[in-house]
Every structure is written in C-alpha cells, then in structure tokens.
Scaffold this motif. Structure first.
Motif, mmCIF file in Angstrom:
data_model
loop_
_atom_site.group_PDB
_atom_site.id
_atom_site.type_symbol
_atom_site.label_atom_id
_atom_site.label_comp_id
_atom_site.label_asym_id
_atom_site.label_seq_id
_atom_site.Cartn_x
_atom_site.Cartn_y
_atom_site.Cartn_z
ATOM 1 N N ARG A 11 15.732 40.603 82.308
ATOM 2 C CA ARG A 11 15.777 40.545 83.771
ATOM 3 C C ARG A 11 14.476 40.002 84.355
ATOM 4 O O ARG A 11 14.498 39.191 85.273
ATOM 5 C CB ARG A 11 16.048 41.936 84.355
ATOM 6 C CG ARG A 11 17.461 42.420 84.133
ATOM 7 C CD ARG A 11 17.659 43.828 84.670
ATOM 8 N NE ARG A 11 17.494 43.937 86.099
ATOM 9 C CZ ARG A 11 18.475 43.791 86.991
ATOM 10 N NH1 ARG A 11 19.698 43.521 86.592
ATOM 11 N NH2 ARG A 11 18.231 43.920 88.279
ATOM 12 N N ALA A 15 14.134 36.605 86.589
ATOM 13 C CA ALA A 15 13.641 36.694 87.966
ATOM 14 C C ALA A 15 12.375 35.867 88.154
ATOM 15 O O ALA A 15 12.234 35.168 89.171
ATOM 16 C CB ALA A 15 13.391 38.151 88.343
ATOM 17 N N PHE A 50 22.511 40.024 85.335
ATOM 18 C CA PHE A 50 22.799 40.165 86.767
ATOM 19 C C PHE A 50 24.282 39.922 86.997
ATOM 20 O O PHE A 50 24.824 38.935 86.507
ATOM 21 C CB PHE A 50 21.974 39.161 87.586
ATOM 22 C CG PHE A 50 20.504 39.376 87.457
ATOM 23 C CD1 PHE A 50 19.862 40.332 88.210
ATOM 24 C CD2 PHE A 50 19.755 38.632 86.560
ATOM 25 C CE1 PHE A 50 18.504 40.554 88.082
ATOM 26 C CE2 PHE A 50 18.394 38.840 86.420
ATOM 27 C CZ PHE A 50 17.760 39.805 87.184
ATOM 28 N N GLU A 59 16.812 41.208 93.092
ATOM 29 C CA GLU A 59 15.720 41.452 92.136
ATOM 30 C C GLU A 59 14.509 40.576 92.445
ATOM 31 O O GLU A 59 13.364 41.018 92.326
ATOM 32 C CB GLU A 59 16.197 41.216 90.702
ATOM 33 C CG GLU A 59 15.131 41.452 89.654
ATOM 34 C CD GLU A 59 14.634 42.890 89.588
ATOM 35 O OE1 GLU A 59 13.508 43.087 89.086
ATOM 36 O OE2 GLU A 59 15.340 43.812 90.022
ATOM 37 N N THR A 62 12.707 42.141 95.278
ATOM 38 C CA THR A 62 11.983 43.323 94.786
ATOM 39 C C THR A 62 10.706 42.898 94.071
ATOM 40 O O THR A 62 9.642 43.505 94.275
ATOM 41 C CB THR A 62 12.887 44.143 93.847
ATOM 42 O OG1 THR A 62 14.037 44.577 94.574
ATOM 43 C CG2 THR A 62 12.156 45.344 93.279
ATOM 44 N N GLN A 63 10.792 41.864 93.236
ATOM 45 C CA GLN A 63 9.605 41.375 92.529
ATOM 46 C C GLN A 63 8.549 40.861 93.510
ATOM 47 O O GLN A 63 7.362 41.109 93.316
ATOM 48 C CB GLN A 63 9.991 40.269 91.544
ATOM 49 C CG GLN A 63 10.702 40.743 90.311
ATOM 50 C CD GLN A 63 9.847 41.668 89.460
ATOM 51 O OE1 GLN A 63 8.627 41.568 89.421
ATOM 52 N NE2 GLN A 63 10.492 42.591 88.792
#
Length: 85
Positions: A11, A15, A50, A59, A62-63
C-alpha cells in the motif's frame, strides 16, 4: 544475465508512486493504469491493495496529511482546534 529484483508491492509503495505521479500528470491524468505502468505491474494488481481508485485517493490524502503533520511541533496544551490550524 542479472535478475533485477524489485521491491514488493504494498500500500505504501502504491500510494507513494501515485503521489509522485499526481505531481507530474495532475488529477485528470492519474489513472490506475498509469500508476500500474509506473510500478511495472498490471492494473488489476493494484486492486489487491485498494478496492477502487477512491480508496487509493483516500490513502494518498492520509499520506499527505501525515507528511505535513510529521514536521509540526505540537504543544501538549493546544486544543484539537489549535492543532488542526
């Protein structure tokens, strides 16, 4: 003949690649197919990590937040509203 070994797909790697690609091509150019090509995999491989593009975009957001917050010095006395600002 040397066998190149690439990093396992996870992930975080997906991302990170998507964020880098977003800077290059913009949101309209960001497709799962383009991300997969950049990672040298087939697009369906991304669905292992995902469920859809929206989950990947979540995501990525969020990163981005984690990267911004990582450099912020927080005062323990601050309220959550002050920390958000």
């Amino acid at each position: 003949m040397s066998a190149e070994r690439r990093s396992p797909l996870d992930r975080a790697r997906v991302a990170d690649t998507a964020l880098r690609l977003l800077n290059e091509v913009g949101l309209d150019g960001l497709t799962l197919r383009a991300i997969a090509k950049e990672l040298d995999v087939k697009a369906p491989a991304l669905y292992w990590h995902f469920r859809d593009k929206q989950a990947l975009l979540d995501e990525m957001a969020t990163q981005m937040f984690r990267r911004m917050a990582a450099d912020a010095e927080l005062d323990p006395a601050d309220t959550w509203q002050e920390r958000l600002l």
